[in-house]
Design a protein around this motif. Structure first.
Motif, PDB file in Angstrom:
ATOM      1  N   UNK A 106       0.828  -1.208   0.000  1.00 36.41           N
ATOM      2  CA  UNK A 106       0.000   0.000   0.000  1.00 36.41           C
ATOM      3  C   UNK A 106       0.861   1.256   0.000  1.00 36.41           C
ATOM      4  N   UNK A 107       1.900   1.261   0.826  1.00 35.97           N
ATOM      5  CA  UNK A 107       2.772   2.428   0.926  1.00 35.97           C
ATOM      6  C   UNK A 107       3.548   2.672  -0.369  1.00 35.97           C
ATOM      7  N   UNK A 108       3.690   1.634  -1.188  1.00 35.10           N
ATOM      8  CA  UNK A 108       4.358   1.786  -2.475  1.00 35.10           C
ATOM      9  C   UNK A 108       3.364   2.077  -3.597  1.00 35.10           C
ATOM     10  N   UNK A 109       2.128   2.380  -3.215  1.00 38.78           N
ATOM     11  CA  UNK A 109       1.127   2.785  -4.195  1.00 38.78           C
ATOM     12  C   UNK A 109       0.481   1.660  -4.971  1.00 38.78           C
ATOM     13  N   UNK A 110       0.526   0.441  -4.449  1.00 36.70           N
ATOM     14  CA  UNK A 110      -0.017  -0.710  -5.166  1.00 36.70           C
ATOM     15  C   UNK A 110      -1.537  -0.669  -5.266  1.00 36.70           C
ATOM     16  N   UNK A 111      -2.046  -1.204  -6.363  1.00 33.73           N
ATOM     17  CA  UNK A 111      -3.462  -1.501  -6.461  1.00 33.73           C
ATOM     18  C   UNK A 111      -3.627  -2.943  -5.989  1.00 33.73           C
ATOM     19  N   UNK A 112      -4.687  -3.191  -5.225  1.00 31.83           N
ATOM     20  CA  UNK A 112      -4.875  -4.504  -4.619  1.00 31.83           C
ATOM     21  C   UNK A 112      -6.214  -5.101  -5.037  1.00 31.83           C
ATOM     22  N   UNK A 113      -6.175  -6.372  -5.415  1.00 39.63           N
ATOM     23  CA  UNK A 113      -7.384  -7.111  -5.749  1.00 39.63           C
ATOM     24  C   UNK A 113      -7.523  -8.264  -4.767  1.00 39.63           C
ATOM     25  N   UNK A 114      -8.689  -8.371  -4.128  1.00 33.54           N
ATOM     26  CA  UNK A 114      -8.958  -9.509  -3.252  1.00 33.54           C
ATOM     27  C   UNK A 114      -9.991 -10.400  -3.931  1.00 33.54           C
ATOM     28  N   UNK A 115      -9.921 -11.685  -3.671  1.00 36.30           N
ATOM     29  CA  UNK A 115     -10.909 -12.610  -4.218  1.00 36.30           C
ATOM     30  C   UNK A 115     -11.418 -13.508  -3.087  1.00 36.30           C
ATOM     31  N   UNK A 116     -12.740 -13.676  -3.027  1.00 38.62           N
ATOM     32  CA  UNK A 116     -13.378 -14.453  -1.960  1.00 38.62           C
ATOM     33  C   UNK A 116     -14.233 -15.555  -2.568  1.00 38.62           C
ATOM     34  N   UNK A 117     -14.151 -16.717  -1.979  1.00 33.64           N
ATOM     35  CA  UNK A 117     -14.928 -17.872  -2.428  1.00 33.64           C
ATOM     36  C   UNK A 117     -15.804 -18.383  -1.288  1.00 33.64           C
ATOM     37  N   UNK A 118     -16.893 -19.027  -1.628  1.00 34.13           N
ATOM     38  CA  UNK A 118     -17.804 -19.622  -0.646  1.00 34.13           C
ATOM     39  C   UNK A 118     -17.027 -20.485   0.353  1.00 34.13           C
ATOM     40  N   UNK A 119     -17.321 -20.307   1.637  1.00 33.30           N
ATOM     41  CA  UNK A 119     -16.556 -20.996   2.683  1.00 33.30           C
ATOM     42  C   UNK A 119     -16.591 -22.514   2.533  1.00 33.30           C
ATOM     43  N   UNK A 120     -17.759 -23.086   2.300  1.00 32.38           N
ATOM     44  CA  UNK A 120     -17.851 -24.548   2.184  1.00 32.38           C
ATOM     45  C   UNK A 120     -16.983 -25.071   1.046  1.00 32.38           C
ATOM     46  N   UNK A 121     -16.979 -24.344  -0.077  1.00 32.45           N
ATOM     47  CA  UNK A 121     -16.166 -24.762  -1.219  1.00 32.45           C
ATOM     48  C   UNK A 121     -14.680 -24.698  -0.888  1.00 32.45           C
ATOM     49  N   UNK A 122     -14.292 -23.636  -0.196  1.00 35.29           N
ATOM     50  CA  UNK A 122     -12.879 -23.467   0.168  1.00 35.29           C
ATOM     51  C   UNK A 122     -12.428 -24.559   1.128  1.00 35.29           C
ATOM     52  N   UNK A 123     -13.217 -24.806   2.178  1.00 35.95           N
ATOM     53  CA  UNK A 123     -12.848 -25.811   3.183  1.00 35.95           C
ATOM     54  C   UNK A 123     -12.745 -27.193   2.550  1.00 35.95           C
ATOM     55  N   UNK A 124     -13.708 -27.519   1.711  1.00 37.22           N
ATOM     56  CA  UNK A 124     -13.695 -28.819   1.038  1.00 37.22           C
ATOM     57  C   UNK A 124     -12.464 -28.959   0.155  1.00 37.22           C
TER      58      UNK A 124
END
Length: 210
Positions: A106-124
């Motif tokens: 962030x301090x270096x001026x980055x653009x950030x993309x987050x990605x989220x997936x359904x919890x059940x799918x991730x755990x499985x």
């Protein structure tokens, strides 16, 4: 900030689609995309508008915490990794391994993309791929979401849903390109073919609920 190109950071919990999205971003002519570089290699990339890196939240990178020799030793001890050559995978990461924290990006001026997936799918998916216990997988998912929550009110952040990437791929990529202020390129859709870890001929829509 890198005076050659702008930094781009893609983050999410493991098994949330970070590798797939990174492959799609890497297909763009204006993006150099690294996959899970824990060093500062991203600062050395030149020649394109963006120098990007994708990292796994909590396991590899955290909001403020950086690695240390002490943390490296603790990670090995808690995973009973006492061999001369360290294991490639530690089920329990007490300390992150990325030399740069999210705040550093962030301090270096980055653009950030987050990605989220359904919890059940991730755990499985985590328990199937890594043989990690369900309780540990749920812990890592929770900690990842806590970091994403901290990013919600910050500038230069785009939040992507894995289900949108799977079921509305082109439109989602168009929105990502709009965020990055670059034109969408059709070859980004070939990301699954360029995914060197999990190559596929196309998007596997059964991977996510619509």
């Amino acid at each position: 900030m890198n005076n050659i190109s702008q930094l781009l950071l893609l983050v999410g919990c493991q098994r949330s689609g970070t590798t797939l999205l990174a492959a799609m971003l890497g297909g763009h002519s204006e993006i150099n995309m690294l996959a899970e570089s824990n060093k500062k290699d991203v600062l050395q990339l030149i020649g394109k508008k963006y120098s990007g890196n994708k990292l796994i939240l909590h396991r590899q990178i955290r909001m403020y915490q950086r690695p240390s020799k002490f943390g490296y030793l603790v990670n090995r001890i808690v995973n009973l990794d006492l061999t001369i050559k360290p294991k490639k995978f530690h089920k329990n990461r007490v300390y992150p391994i990325s030399e740069m924290s999210i705040q550093d990006y962030i301090e270096k001026g980055a653009k950030i993309i987050t990605i989220v997936r359904n919890e059940d799918e991730v755990i499985k998916s985590i328990t199937k791929r890594t043989k990690m216990k369900v309780s540990r997988a749920k812990h890592e998912y929770k900690r990842s979401l806590e970091i994403i929550e901290k990013l919600k009110n910050k500038d230069n952040i785009l939040h992507v849903q894995f289900s949108d990437l799977i079921h509305n791929t082109k439109q989602t990529l168009i929105e990502v390109c709009k965020f990055l202020e670059i034109d969408f390129e059709e070859r980004m859709l070939k990301g699954p073919e360029y995914n060197f870890i999990y190559p596929n001929k196309g998007i596997l829509k059964e991977k996510s609920k619509s």
